[in-house]
Design a protein around this motif. Structure first.
Motif, PDB file in Angstrom:
ATOM      1  N   LEU A 128      -1.340  -1.542  -4.059  1.00 15.36           N
ATOM      2  CA  LEU A 128      -2.004  -0.535  -3.240  1.00 15.36           C
ATOM      3  C   LEU A 128      -1.259  -0.322  -1.928  1.00 15.36           C
ATOM      4  O   LEU A 128      -1.070   0.820  -1.485  1.00 15.36           O
ATOM      5  N   VAL A 129      -0.821  -1.410  -1.309  1.00 10.53           N
ATOM      6  CA  VAL A 129      -0.043  -1.290  -0.069  1.00 10.53           C
ATOM      7  C   VAL A 129       1.251  -0.516  -0.336  1.00 10.53           C
ATOM      8  O   VAL A 129       1.627   0.387   0.430  1.00 10.53           O
ATOM      9  N   LEU A 130       1.937  -0.843  -1.418  1.00 10.33           N
ATOM     10  CA  LEU A 130       3.163  -0.119  -1.758  1.00 10.33           C
ATOM     11  C   LEU A 130       2.867   1.358  -1.981  1.00 10.33           C
ATOM     12  O   LEU A 130       3.640   2.237  -1.563  1.00 10.33           O
ATOM     13  N   THR A 131       1.756   1.646  -2.638  1.00 12.50           N
ATOM     14  CA  THR A 131       1.390   3.038  -2.905  1.00 12.50           C
ATOM     15  C   THR A 131       1.153   3.804  -1.614  1.00 12.50           C
ATOM     16  O   THR A 131       1.591   4.956  -1.465  1.00 12.50           O
ATOM     17  N   LEU A 132       0.472   3.198  -0.678  1.00 13.11           N
ATOM     18  CA  LEU A 132       0.176   3.877   0.592  1.00 13.11           C
ATOM     19  C   LEU A 132       1.439   4.167   1.390  1.00 13.11           C
ATOM     20  O   LEU A 132       1.487   5.135   2.155  1.00 13.11           O
ATOM     21  N   PHE A 133       2.475   3.342   1.220  1.00 10.25           N
ATOM     22  CA  PHE A 133       3.736   3.549   1.935  1.00 10.25           C
ATOM     23  C   PHE A 133       4.773   4.282   1.084  1.00 10.25           C
ATOM     24  O   PHE A 133       5.933   4.410   1.485  1.00 10.25           O
ATOM     25  N   THR A 134       4.364   4.779  -0.098  1.00  8.92           N
ATOM     26  CA  THR A 134       5.266   5.474  -1.027  1.00  8.92           C
ATOM     27  C   THR A 134       6.508   4.630  -1.299  1.00  8.92           C
ATOM     28  O   THR A 134       7.656   5.040  -1.129  1.00  8.92           O
ATOM     29  N   VAL A 135       6.266   3.417  -1.736  1.00  8.67           N
ATOM     30  CA  VAL A 135       7.305   2.499  -2.196  1.00  8.67           C
ATOM     31  C   VAL A 135       6.939   2.097  -3.616  1.00  8.67           C
ATOM     32  O   VAL A 135       5.797   1.693  -3.875  1.00  8.67           O
ATOM     33  N   PRO A 136       7.885   2.225  -4.546  1.00 12.36           N
ATOM     34  CA  PRO A 136       9.256   2.722  -4.446  1.00 12.36           C
ATOM     35  C   PRO A 136       9.318   4.198  -4.048  1.00 12.36           C
ATOM     36  O   PRO A 136       8.341   4.922  -4.142  1.00 12.36           O
ATOM     37  N   VAL A 137      10.526   4.611  -3.642  1.00 13.01           N
ATOM     38  CA  VAL A 137      10.733   5.949  -3.116  1.00 13.01           C
ATOM     39  C   VAL A 137      10.459   7.002  -4.187  1.00 13.01           C
ATOM     40  O   VAL A 137      10.661   6.775  -5.383  1.00 13.01           O
ATOM     41  N   SER A 138       9.960   8.152  -3.758  1.00 14.31           N
ATOM     42  CA  SER A 138       9.703   9.266  -4.681  1.00 14.31           C
ATOM     43  C   SER A 138      11.017   9.939  -5.057  1.00 14.31           C
ATOM     44  O   SER A 138      12.052   9.724  -4.440  1.00 14.31           O
ATOM     45  N   ASN A 139      10.960  10.778  -6.080  1.00 16.88           N
ATOM     46  CA  ASN A 139      12.132  11.567  -6.463  1.00 16.88           C
ATOM     47  C   ASN A 139      11.678  12.848  -7.150  1.00 16.88           C
ATOM     48  O   ASN A 139      10.480  13.072  -7.338  1.00 16.88           O
ATOM     49  N   SER A 140      12.628  13.674  -7.539  1.00 24.20           N
ATOM     50  CA  SER A 140      12.274  14.984  -8.091  1.00 24.20           C
ATOM     51  C   SER A 140      11.704  14.903  -9.498  1.00 24.20           C
ATOM     52  O   SER A 140      10.971  15.803  -9.916  1.00 24.20           O
TER      53      SER A 140
END
Length: 538
Positions: free
Chosen positions: A34-46
């Motif tokens: 959940l913490v990773l999700t809130l910080f958008t980790v891993p990084v997003s991509n197209s």
């Protein structure tokens, strides 16, 4: 086991100690993610943004995609799950990923239930503890919305639990359970073809468990369930043009990897890189030699696990309720073996093992069956009921289990403490670019593939981007309306990474106008806005 507790006239289940520890492990795993999700980790991509844009379109009633835009084989179930949230809260990465977090929690719950039924409570707790950990490679497969794997793993576990319940006679509405089994098969097959080996072995386990019932109404309901689940894919393929059906497209994609490397290189890439990466035993940039031992051990554990399951089957009483456990364990081992075999048949196992280890993430389904021989040997030696050889084997097995847990924990801690900085920096730059273009334009731009759809999602389609390759020729435009909209713009902009091939090519085409063209740098990108469009493909 969970024991009922009398309380004010009602019976409430009380968790035993193994279940309570498993619950704590599970909460820790979900909280970490959940913490990773809130910080958008891993990084997003197209790629992920394409699923997000599809969810946005579904929520707005604009589209009803069956497959990922620009493809004909990757199902869009994840977009449909996220669509209500995106429709209410607007496009954002945490909102898009929230259903994946729920699916991960469901995966932990179901694998705990199944492992307790097949093995022992404390072993089920240990499995949950291992699966609660995860470095970048593992959590990327669990949290990012890129199709298939987060939803098909709970589906398979639920199918196997249905099979166990039917064989043991604990399922009351048996026909409804069989219909649900079929529906899950259809949905999983539509969502991601990588799960097909597990669907095959789960289906065989069901046939073993209720083969007589399948000759009647249950069999018909099973077929109906499969048909309903897979209907979107079938209907889309019936409307597809020549060469655009799922099987043809998937075959073409699978054979574009070039010459076939020898079997030795593919097996080495699959076992020594793919298996440790898929189980979170290596950092995302590859495995050291000391981390590759698990890949060598993996096929040995599959063979030993199969032998133990066969032995347990022969020793069990002659009833389906007693024998269903070994049958399901064999199914899990066969599913892992078939998945691994399918992976090493591809040249990508040798040529690009780091990028393609994600295709082995479904092996987590077989973790209980793979580790069970080690647990049995270690437990037998601990109780002192084995010979000298057995005690040595048990000590080695316990050392392997400890090494697996310690390695996974170290990789997780390293990622959580030091491995998220790059992702957060890249994500911040992408949001800076989106904010700048959203506020000041241009709102119709060209860019590369890994820029465009993420930019569109980050701006809620305020900025529309069309994909170009490095030589400024048309690229992979998954959603064609964006390409057409930018193509109609009288003065489109160009978003390129600083000093990239596209940047240099654009400056050459602008020639004398390069110095006069408005340009600004934002978050590692250059934004050009020439007076007249640069479209060399025309």
């Amino acid at each position: 086991m969970s024991h009922p507790e009398q309380h004010r006239g009602r019976r409430r289940p009380r968790l035993d100690r193994p279940a309570l520890v498993a619950l704590l492990f599970g909460l820790a795993g979900v909280g970490y993610r959940l913490v990773l999700t809130l910080f958008t980790v891993p990084v997003s991509n197209s790629d992920e943004a394409t699923f997000g844009l599809a969810a946005l379109h579904i929520g707005q009633g604009r589209e009803r995609p069956v497959f990922l835009y620009g493809q004909h084989y990757m199902g869009m179930l994840e977009s449909y799950l996220a669509a209500p949230l995106v429709a209410v809260a607007g496009p954002s990465w945490p909102v898009l990923r929230l259903p994946m977090l729920v699916l991960y929690a469901l995966f932990l719950y179901l694998i705990h239930r199944l492992t307790r039924r097949l093995c022992t409570p404390w072993f089920a707790t240990a499995v949950v503890g291992l699966l609660a950990l995860g470095g970048e490679r593992v959590v990327r497969d669990q949290l990012t919305v890129v199709g298939g794997r987060p939803e098909v793993k709970p589906a398979v576990l639920l199918m196997l639990l249905i099979t166990v319940g039917l064989a043991a006679g604990t399922v009351r509405r048996r026909r409804l359970a069989v219909a649900l089994f079929g529906l899950l098969v259809g949905l999983a097959a539509w969502s991601d073809w990588l799960i097909l080996p597990y669907l095959v072995v789960a289906g065989l386990a069901l046939v073993w468990a209720v083969r007589r019932e399948l000759l009647g109404w249950s069999g018909l309901l099973l077929v109906v369930g499969v048909a309903v689940g897979i209907a979107p894919m079938v209907l889309d393929n019936l409307r597809a043009g020549p060469g655009e059906d799922s099987l043809t497209v998937f075959r073409e994609v699978s054979t574009k990897a070039g010459p076939m490397p020898p079997w030795s290189e593919r097996i080495r890439g699959g076992l020594l890189e793919g298996v440790p990466l898929a189980h979170g035993l290596c950092p995302v940039d590859g495995c050291g030699r000391w981390q590759q031992w698990s890949g060598v051990l993996y096929p040995v554990l599959l063979v030993v696990g199969a032998a133990l399951a066969v032995l347990a089957y022969r020793r069990a009483a002659d009833s389906r309720g007693e024998r269903v456990g070994p049958v399901v364990q064999l199914a899990l081992i066969a599913g892992a073996a078939l998945t691994l075999l399918s992976y090493v048949r591809s040249p990508l196992a040798a040529t690009s093992p780091l990028d393609n280890a994600r295709y082995l993430s479904v092996l987590q389904l077989s973790l209980p069956a793979v580790l069970w021989p080690l647990w049995v040997a270690a437990l037998t030696a601990w109780r002192g009921t084995s010979s000298v050889l057995g005690r040595v084997t048990g000590a080695l097995s316990a050392a392997v289990l400890v090494a697996l847990a310690a390695t996974t924990l170290v990789i997780t801690v390293l990622f959580a403490t030091a491995g998220t900085a790059a992702s957060r920096t890249e994500e911040r730059q992408a949001r800076e670019l989106a904010a700048a273009l959203r506020a000041n334009g241009p709102h119709q731009v060209y860019g590369d593939y890994w820029t465009c759809n993420r930019l569109i999602f980050n701006t809620d389609e305020t900025v529309v981007c069309a994909v170009l390759d490095g030589d400024l020729s048309p690229g992979q435009n998954r959603y064609r309306p964006y390409w057409r909209q930018v193509g109609r713009a009288e003065r489109p902009g160009y978003v390129v990474e600083v000093d990239s091939p596209m940047d240099r090519r654009l400056r050459r085409l602008l020639a004398d106008r390069a110095d006069a063209t408005p340009v600004r740098e934002v978050g590692g990108y250059r934004v050009y806005h020439p007076d007249t469009p640069v479209r060399p493909w025309r």
